[in-house]
Motif scaffolding. Structure first.
Motif, PDB file in Angstrom:
ATOM      1  N   ALA A 161       0.820  -1.215   0.000  1.00  0.00           N
ATOM      2  CA  ALA A 161       0.000   0.000   0.000  1.00  0.00           C
ATOM      3  C   ALA A 161       0.854   1.264   0.000  1.00  0.00           C
ATOM      4  O   ALA A 161       0.381   2.337  -0.375  1.00  0.00           O
ATOM      5  CB  ALA A 161      -0.933   0.003   1.214  1.00  0.00           C
ATOM      6  N   ASN A 162       2.116   1.124   0.400  1.00  0.00           N
ATOM      7  CA  ASN A 162       3.025   2.273   0.471  1.00  0.00           C
ATOM      8  C   ASN A 162       4.084   2.257  -0.627  1.00  0.00           C
ATOM      9  O   ASN A 162       5.145   2.856  -0.472  1.00  0.00           O
ATOM     10  CB  ASN A 162       3.667   2.327   1.856  1.00  0.00           C
ATOM     11  N   GLY A 163       3.795   1.585  -1.725  1.00  0.00           N
ATOM     12  CA  GLY A 163       4.636   1.688  -2.911  1.00  0.00           C
ATOM     13  C   GLY A 163       5.696   0.615  -3.088  1.00  0.00           C
ATOM     14  O   GLY A 163       6.415   0.628  -4.087  1.00  0.00           O
ATOM     15  N   PHE A 164       5.828  -0.308  -2.147  1.00  0.00           N
ATOM     16  CA  PHE A 164       6.763  -1.414  -2.317  1.00  0.00           C
ATOM     17  C   PHE A 164       6.123  -2.445  -3.246  1.00  0.00           C
ATOM     18  O   PHE A 164       4.903  -2.567  -3.306  1.00  0.00           O
ATOM     19  CB  PHE A 164       7.063  -2.089  -0.974  1.00  0.00           C
ATOM     20  N   VAL A 165       6.949  -3.163  -3.967  1.00  0.00           N
ATOM     21  CA  VAL A 165       6.475  -4.260  -4.800  1.00  0.00           C
ATOM     22  C   VAL A 165       7.066  -5.555  -4.278  1.00  0.00           C
ATOM     23  O   VAL A 165       8.176  -5.570  -3.730  1.00  0.00           O
ATOM     24  CB  VAL A 165       6.816  -4.060  -6.295  1.00  0.00           C
ATOM     25  N   CYS A 166       6.308  -6.627  -4.449  1.00  0.00           N
ATOM     26  CA  CYS A 166       6.817  -7.933  -4.036  1.00  0.00           C
ATOM     27  C   CYS A 166       7.998  -8.291  -4.932  1.00  0.00           C
ATOM     28  O   CYS A 166       7.927  -8.136  -6.145  1.00  0.00           O
ATOM     29  CB  CYS A 166       5.729  -8.991  -4.165  1.00  0.00           C
ATOM     30  N   ASP A 167       9.066  -8.735  -4.317  1.00  0.00           N
ATOM     31  CA  ASP A 167      10.258  -9.127  -5.057  1.00  0.00           C
ATOM     32  C   ASP A 167      11.019 -10.139  -4.211  1.00  0.00           C
ATOM     33  O   ASP A 167      11.754  -9.767  -3.305  1.00  0.00           O
ATOM     34  CB  ASP A 167      11.143  -7.919  -5.354  1.00  0.00           C
ATOM     35  N   ASP A 168      10.800 -11.390  -4.505  1.00  0.00           N
ATOM     36  CA  ASP A 168      11.509 -12.425  -3.768  1.00  0.00           C
ATOM     37  C   ASP A 168      12.566 -13.093  -4.644  1.00  0.00           C
ATOM     38  O   ASP A 168      12.902 -14.254  -4.467  1.00  0.00           O
ATOM     39  CB  ASP A 168      10.546 -13.453  -3.175  1.00  0.00           C
ATOM     40  N   SER A 169      13.105 -12.303  -5.589  1.00  0.00           N
ATOM     41  CA  SER A 169      14.135 -12.844  -6.476  1.00  0.00           C
ATOM     42  C   SER A 169      15.419 -13.171  -5.713  1.00  0.00           C
ATOM     43  O   SER A 169      16.235 -13.943  -6.186  1.00  0.00           O
ATOM     44  CB  SER A 169      14.429 -11.864  -7.621  1.00  0.00           C
ATOM     45  N   GLU A 170      15.581 -12.571  -4.550  1.00  0.00           N
ATOM     46  CA  GLU A 170      16.690 -12.903  -3.661  1.00  0.00           C
ATOM     47  C   GLU A 170      16.083 -13.359  -2.348  1.00  0.00           C
ATOM     48  O   GLU A 170      15.111 -12.787  -1.873  1.00  0.00           O
ATOM     49  CB  GLU A 170      17.590 -11.681  -3.444  1.00  0.00           C
ATOM     50  N   SER A 171      16.676 -14.352  -1.736  1.00  0.00           N
ATOM     51  CA  SER A 171      16.086 -14.929  -0.525  1.00  0.00           C
ATOM     52  C   SER A 171      16.046 -13.949   0.639  1.00  0.00           C
ATOM     53  O   SER A 171      15.268 -14.127   1.569  1.00  0.00           O
ATOM     54  CB  SER A 171      16.843 -16.194  -0.120  1.00  0.00           C
ATOM     55  N   GLU A 172      16.855 -12.906   0.590  1.00  0.00           N
ATOM     56  CA  GLU A 172      16.902 -11.937   1.687  1.00  0.00           C
ATOM     57  C   GLU A 172      15.785 -10.904   1.616  1.00  0.00           C
ATOM     58  O   GLU A 172      15.587 -10.154   2.550  1.00  0.00           O
ATOM     59  CB  GLU A 172      18.246 -11.184   1.691  1.00  0.00           C
ATOM     60  N   ASN A 173      15.070 -10.836   0.507  1.00  0.00           N
ATOM     61  CA  ASN A 173      14.061  -9.796   0.298  1.00  0.00           C
ATOM     62  C   ASN A 173      12.697 -10.401   0.018  1.00  0.00           C
ATOM     63  O   ASN A 173      12.595 -11.446  -0.610  1.00  0.00           O
ATOM     64  CB  ASN A 173      14.419  -8.920  -0.910  1.00  0.00           C
ATOM     65  N   THR A 174      11.674  -9.673   0.450  1.00  0.00           N
ATOM     66  CA  THR A 174      10.322  -9.994  -0.009  1.00  0.00           C
ATOM     67  C   THR A 174       9.704  -8.807  -0.738  1.00  0.00           C
ATOM     68  O   THR A 174       8.791  -8.970  -1.535  1.00  0.00           O
ATOM     69  CB  THR A 174       9.395 -10.383   1.167  1.00  0.00           C
ATOM     70  N   HIS A 175      10.216  -7.594  -0.457  1.00  0.00           N
ATOM     71  CA  HIS A 175       9.667  -6.382  -1.055  1.00  0.00           C
ATOM     72  C   HIS A 175      10.802  -5.416  -1.391  1.00  0.00           C
ATOM     73  O   HIS A 175      11.832  -5.398  -0.715  1.00  0.00           O
ATOM     74  CB  HIS A 175       8.695  -5.696  -0.089  1.00  0.00           C
ATOM     75  N   ILE A 176      10.538  -4.603  -2.406  1.00  0.00           N
ATOM     76  CA  ILE A 176      11.521  -3.598  -2.819  1.00  0.00           C
ATOM     77  C   ILE A 176      10.786  -2.302  -3.167  1.00  0.00           C
ATOM     78  O   ILE A 176       9.658  -2.331  -3.660  1.00  0.00           O
ATOM     79  CB  ILE A 176      12.364  -4.107  -4.009  1.00  0.00           C
ATOM     80  N   TYR A 177      11.435  -1.199  -2.852  1.00  0.00           N
ATOM     81  CA  TYR A 177      10.892   0.126  -3.163  1.00  0.00           C
ATOM     82  C   TYR A 177      11.926   0.842  -4.021  1.00  0.00           C
ATOM     83  O   TYR A 177      13.080   1.003  -3.609  1.00  0.00           O
ATOM     84  CB  TYR A 177      10.653   0.909  -1.876  1.00  0.00           C
ATOM     85  N   HIS A 178      11.517   1.249  -5.218  1.00  0.00           N
ATOM     86  CA  HIS A 178      12.423   1.945  -6.126  1.00  0.00           C
ATOM     87  C   HIS A 178      12.322   3.442  -5.864  1.00  0.00           C
ATOM     88  O   HIS A 178      11.250   4.031  -5.986  1.00  0.00           O
ATOM     89  CB  HIS A 178      12.082   1.621  -7.584  1.00  0.00           C
ATOM     90  N   LEU A 179      13.437   4.018  -5.492  1.00  0.00           N
ATOM     91  CA  LEU A 179      13.490   5.451  -5.210  1.00  0.00           C
ATOM     92  C   LEU A 179      13.633   6.212  -6.505  1.00  0.00           C
ATOM     93  O   LEU A 179      14.387   5.809  -7.396  1.00  0.00           O
ATOM     94  CB  LEU A 179      14.662   5.757  -4.278  1.00  0.00           C
ATOM     95  N   LYS A 180      12.918   7.294  -6.613  1.00  0.00           N
ATOM     96  CA  LYS A 180      12.971   8.103  -7.822  1.00  0.00           C
ATOM     97  C   LYS A 180      13.979   9.215  -7.635  1.00  0.00           C
ATOM     98  O   LYS A 180      13.832  10.059  -6.762  1.00  0.00           O
ATOM     99  CB  LYS A 180      11.584   8.660  -8.116  1.00  0.00           C
TER     100      LYS A 180
END
Length: 152
Positions: A130-149
Motif C-alpha cells: 500500500a506504500n509503494g513497495f512491490v513484491c520481489d523475492d528474487s533474492e532470498s533476503e528480500n520480499t519487497h523492494i521500493y524503487h526510489l525516484k
C-alpha cells in the motif's frame, strides 16, 4: 491522531520500552534487537546514508520506530535495508506507519536507489504494498523492494 516524525541521533532520545514489550508480546523481536544492537554498537544507524526515525505523539510518547541501513546483501552500495520497523498496535491504521515510512524513504532518496525489506507477515505485506513497495523475492533476503525516484 496528532504526531510528529523525528530523526533520532541517539536511541536514548526516545523511550522505546512500550514498543519493546508490545512487539515481544506479538512475537516480534524487532525492537529488542534494535535495543541490543544499538547498545553493543553493532548497529547504530550511523553509516553513510543510514538513519533511525521515530514517531511521537503530542505528549512525547513513541508510537513507532524504524531505521535504514546500507543493505549487507548489495555489494554496489545502492540498496538500503529497512530495519526494526514497528508501530504500536493502537497507533496502526491512523497514518503513523505510513508517515514513518515516508520519512525514511525521503531520507533514503538522497543516498540509495532502492530500499529492500523482508517480512513474513501478511499484514506487513499489505502495508508495504500500500506504500509503494512491490513484491520481489528474487533474492532470498528480500520480499519487497521500493524503487526510489532520483530527480534529474
Amino acid at each position: 491522531m496528532d504526531y510528529t516524525v523525528e530523526r533520532l541521533r541517539e536511541l536514548d532520545e526516545a523511550d522505546v520500552e512500550r514498543l519493546k514489550v508490545e512487539s515481544e508480546r506479538e512475537g516480534y523481536r524487532f525492537v529488542s534487537r534494535l535495543v541490543r544492537e544499538y547498545g553493543d554498537g553493532s548497529n547504530r544507524f550511523d553509516g553513510p546514508g543510514e538513519a533511525l526515525f521515530c514517531v511521537l505523539n503530542p505528549e512525547g510518547h513513541v508510537l513507532g520506530i524504524g531505521g535504514l541501513n546500507r543493505s549487507p546483501y548489495d555489494p554496489s552500495g545502492q540498496a538500503a535495508r529497512l530495519r526494526r520497523f514497528y508501530v504500536l498496535s493502537d497507533a496502526r491504521r491512523h497514518g503513523v506507519g505510513s508517515s514513518l515510512l515516508k520519512a525514511i524513504t525521503d531520507h533514503a532518496a538522497d543516498h540509495f536507489e532502492v530500499i529492500t525489506v523482508r517480512t513474513e507477515s501478511s499484514k506487513a505485506d499489505a502495508f508495504y504494498r500500500a506504500n509503494g513497495f512491490v513484491c520481489d523475492d528474487s533474492e532470498s533476503e528480500n520480499t519487497h523492494i521500493y524503487h526510489l525516484k532520483k530527480e534529474a
